[in-house]
Design a protein around this motif. Structure first.
Motif, PDB file in Angstrom:
ATOM      1  N   THR A  33       0.830  -1.204   0.000  1.00 31.69           N
ATOM      2  CA  THR A  33       0.000   0.000   0.000  1.00 31.69           C
ATOM      3  C   THR A  33       0.865   1.254   0.000  1.00 31.69           C
ATOM      4  O   THR A  33       0.559   2.232  -0.689  1.00 31.69           O
ATOM      5  CB  THR A  33      -0.963  -0.007   1.204  1.00 31.69           C
ATOM      6  OG1 THR A  33      -1.699  -1.237   1.201  1.00 31.69           O
ATOM      7  CG2 THR A  33      -1.933   1.147   1.141  1.00 31.69           C
TER       8      THR A  33
ATOM      9  N   GLN B  76      -4.607  14.390   0.241  1.00 36.18           N
ATOM     10  CA  GLN B  76      -4.931  13.123   0.892  1.00 36.18           C
ATOM     11  C   GLN B  76      -6.255  12.582   0.369  1.00 36.18           C
ATOM     12  O   GLN B  76      -6.408  11.379   0.202  1.00 36.18           O
ATOM     13  CB  GLN B  76      -4.989  13.289   2.409  1.00 36.18           C
ATOM     14  CG  GLN B  76      -3.645  13.329   3.039  1.00 36.18           C
ATOM     15  CD  GLN B  76      -3.688  13.264   4.552  1.00 36.18           C
ATOM     16  OE1 GLN B  76      -2.713  13.601   5.162  1.00 36.18           O
ATOM     17  NE2 GLN B  76      -4.754  12.847   5.171  1.00 36.18           N
ATOM     18  N   ARG B  77      -7.213  13.461   0.095  1.00 33.87           N
ATOM     19  CA  ARG B  77      -8.519  13.027  -0.430  1.00 33.87           C
ATOM     20  C   ARG B  77      -8.334  12.344  -1.785  1.00 33.87           C
ATOM     21  O   ARG B  77      -8.922  11.308  -2.054  1.00 33.87           O
ATOM     22  CB  ARG B  77      -9.475  14.197  -0.549  1.00 33.87           C
ATOM     23  CG  ARG B  77     -10.820  13.800  -1.147  1.00 33.87           C
ATOM     24  CD  ARG B  77     -11.759  14.966  -1.268  1.00 33.87           C
ATOM     25  NE  ARG B  77     -12.155  15.506  -0.011  1.00 33.87           N
ATOM     26  CZ  ARG B  77     -13.130  15.039   0.753  1.00 33.87           C
ATOM     27  NH1 ARG B  77     -13.783  13.967   0.369  1.00 33.87           N
ATOM     28  NH2 ARG B  77     -13.448  15.610   1.883  1.00 33.87           N
TER      29      ARG B  77
ATOM     30  N   ALA C  90      -6.885   8.936  -1.211  1.00 35.47           N
ATOM     31  CA  ALA C  90      -7.920   8.023  -0.714  1.00 35.47           C
ATOM     32  C   ALA C  90      -8.786   7.529  -1.870  1.00 35.47           C
ATOM     33  O   ALA C  90      -9.066   6.328  -1.983  1.00 35.47           O
ATOM     34  CB  ALA C  90      -8.773   8.710   0.350  1.00 35.47           C
ATOM     35  N   ASP C  91      -9.203   8.445  -2.734  1.00 34.11           N
ATOM     36  CA  ASP C  91     -10.041   8.065  -3.878  1.00 34.11           C
ATOM     37  C   ASP C  91      -9.285   7.160  -4.842  1.00 34.11           C
ATOM     38  O   ASP C  91      -9.806   6.141  -5.287  1.00 34.11           O
ATOM     39  CB  ASP C  91     -10.532   9.304  -4.623  1.00 34.11           C
ATOM     40  CG  ASP C  91     -11.567  10.097  -3.841  1.00 34.11           C
ATOM     41  OD1 ASP C  91     -12.107   9.577  -2.845  1.00 34.11           O
ATOM     42  OD2 ASP C  91     -11.818  11.253  -4.238  1.00 34.11           O
TER      43      ASP C  91
ATOM     44  N   THR D 298      -8.706   3.736  -3.230  1.00 31.30           N
ATOM     45  CA  THR D 298      -9.920   3.178  -2.623  1.00 31.30           C
ATOM     46  C   THR D 298      -9.721   2.860  -1.137  1.00 31.30           C
ATOM     47  O   THR D 298     -10.007   1.760  -0.675  1.00 31.30           O
ATOM     48  CB  THR D 298     -10.463   1.948  -3.388  1.00 31.30           C
ATOM     49  OG1 THR D 298      -9.486   0.911  -3.385  1.00 31.30           O
ATOM     50  CG2 THR D 298     -10.854   2.301  -4.808  1.00 31.30           C
ATOM     51  N   LEU D 299      -9.216   3.857  -0.418  1.00 30.39           N
ATOM     52  CA  LEU D 299      -9.054   3.766   1.025  1.00 30.39           C
ATOM     53  C   LEU D 299     -10.009   4.752   1.692  1.00 30.39           C
ATOM     54  O   LEU D 299     -10.429   5.721   1.070  1.00 30.39           O
ATOM     55  CB  LEU D 299      -7.616   4.123   1.438  1.00 30.39           C
ATOM     56  CG  LEU D 299      -6.497   3.230   0.928  1.00 30.39           C
ATOM     57  CD1 LEU D 299      -5.143   3.858   1.257  1.00 30.39           C
ATOM     58  CD2 LEU D 299      -6.601   1.847   1.525  1.00 30.39           C
ATOM     59  N   THR D 300     -10.323   4.509   2.955  1.00 32.19           N
ATOM     60  CA  THR D 300     -11.128   5.474   3.695  1.00 32.19           C
ATOM     61  C   THR D 300     -10.275   6.690   4.006  1.00 32.19           C
ATOM     62  O   THR D 300      -9.038   6.627   3.998  1.00 32.19           O
ATOM     63  CB  THR D 300     -11.651   4.884   5.011  1.00 32.19           C
ATOM     64  OG1 THR D 300     -10.520   4.596   5.858  1.00 32.19           O
ATOM     65  CG2 THR D 300     -12.480   3.626   4.784  1.00 32.19           C
ATOM     66  N   SER D 301     -10.924   7.780   4.319  1.00 37.86           N
ATOM     67  CA  SER D 301     -10.207   9.005   4.663  1.00 37.86           C
ATOM     68  C   SER D 301      -9.344   8.793   5.903  1.00 37.86           C
ATOM     69  O   SER D 301      -8.176   9.190   5.931  1.00 37.86           O
ATOM     70  CB  SER D 301     -11.219  10.125   4.899  1.00 37.86           C
ATOM     71  OG  SER D 301     -10.555  11.307   5.241  1.00 37.86           O
ATOM     72  N   SER D 302      -9.905   8.131   6.913  1.00 40.54           N
ATOM     73  CA  SER D 302      -9.130   7.898   8.142  1.00 40.54           C
ATOM     74  C   SER D 302      -7.999   6.903   7.902  1.00 40.54           C
ATOM     75  O   SER D 302      -6.909   7.049   8.441  1.00 40.54           O
ATOM     76  CB  SER D 302     -10.036   7.425   9.285  1.00 40.54           C
ATOM     77  OG  SER D 302     -10.650   6.195   8.959  1.00 40.54           O
TER      78      SER D 302
ATOM     79  N   THR E  80      -6.379   6.544   5.100  1.00 39.08           N
ATOM     80  CA  THR E  80      -5.359   7.289   4.365  1.00 39.08           C
ATOM     81  C   THR E  80      -4.559   8.173   5.310  1.00 39.08           C
ATOM     82  O   THR E  80      -3.331   8.246   5.213  1.00 39.08           O
ATOM     83  CB  THR E  80      -6.010   8.141   3.250  1.00 39.08           C
ATOM     84  OG1 THR E  80      -6.733   7.263   2.382  1.00 39.08           O
ATOM     85  CG2 THR E  80      -4.970   8.899   2.448  1.00 39.08           C
ATOM     86  N   THR E  81      -5.245   8.834   6.237  1.00 39.76           N
ATOM     87  CA  THR E  81      -4.555   9.690   7.209  1.00 39.76           C
ATOM     88  C   THR E  81      -3.553   8.883   8.018  1.00 39.76           C
ATOM     89  O   THR E  81      -2.397   9.282   8.174  1.00 39.76           O
ATOM     90  CB  THR E  81      -5.567  10.389   8.148  1.00 39.76           C
ATOM     91  OG1 THR E  81      -6.411  11.236   7.350  1.00 39.76           O
ATOM     92  CG2 THR E  81      -4.869  11.205   9.220  1.00 39.76           C
TER      93      THR E  81
END
Length: 164
Positions: free
Chosen positions: A54, A72-73, A76-77, A80-84, A86-87
């Motif tokens: 990853t 970061q957004r 994430a897109d 295909t990861l969640t925002s949290s 990705t953070t």
């Protein structure tokens, strides 16, 4: 009071037929193969580069267009990861010195992510390891004709999925 009769429960034979159908079997083969290949790539990257698959995917995205601003957004897109998720991933990569967050010149609320020199070095090493595993398990088992047919078919499938 008239109750609607419940349908008869499906038979074990009907359930077995569905579970063993060609479509279920073929799709399962695709998923199992992709999952196992990803596990092999991840294990090799961790062993030889100290990064996860990853993390390599993040570095691929960040190194694709030099100077491109990637938030970061967007990561994430794209991954295909969640925002949290990705953070947390970017936090770990920043702690490892692979990336840094910089403020967006156009929007102070947005943090952009860029690779560090160490991140680009890790990416280049990781890309070599990744290519070796893909060559061994994804390319070499097939003839050139089979490989071309497979990648053409996957392209058609990907297009159909994006068009819907």
């Amino acid at each position: 009071m008239n109750a609607t009769p419940l349908p008869d429960p499906p038979s074990a034979a009907a359930a077995s037929d569905a579970a063993n159908s060609r479509l279920v079997r073929d799709f399962g083969l695709l998923i199992k193969s992709a999952t196992r290949l990803e596990q092999r790539i991840d294990a090799a990257l961790r062993r030889e580069c100290g990064i996860s698959h990853t993390m390599l995917e993040v570095l691929i995205r960040l190194c694709r267009e030099p100077g491109e601003e990637v938030s970061q957004r967007q990561l994430a897109d794209d991954l295909t990861l969640t925002s949290s998720g990705t953070t947390r991933l970017i936090d770990r990569m920043e702690e490892a010195g692979l990336v840094r967050r910089v403020p967006s010149p156009g929007d102070r609320r947005v943090a952009l992510v860029e690779p560090t020199a160490e991140g680009r070095t890790a990416f280049l090493h990781g890309a070599t390891v990744h290519a070796e595993v893909v060559e061994r398990y994804f390319v070499r088992p097939l003839s050139p004709t089979e490989y071309t047919r497979m990648t053409s078919a996957l392209t058609v499938i990907a297009r159909a999925l994006w068009e819907d």
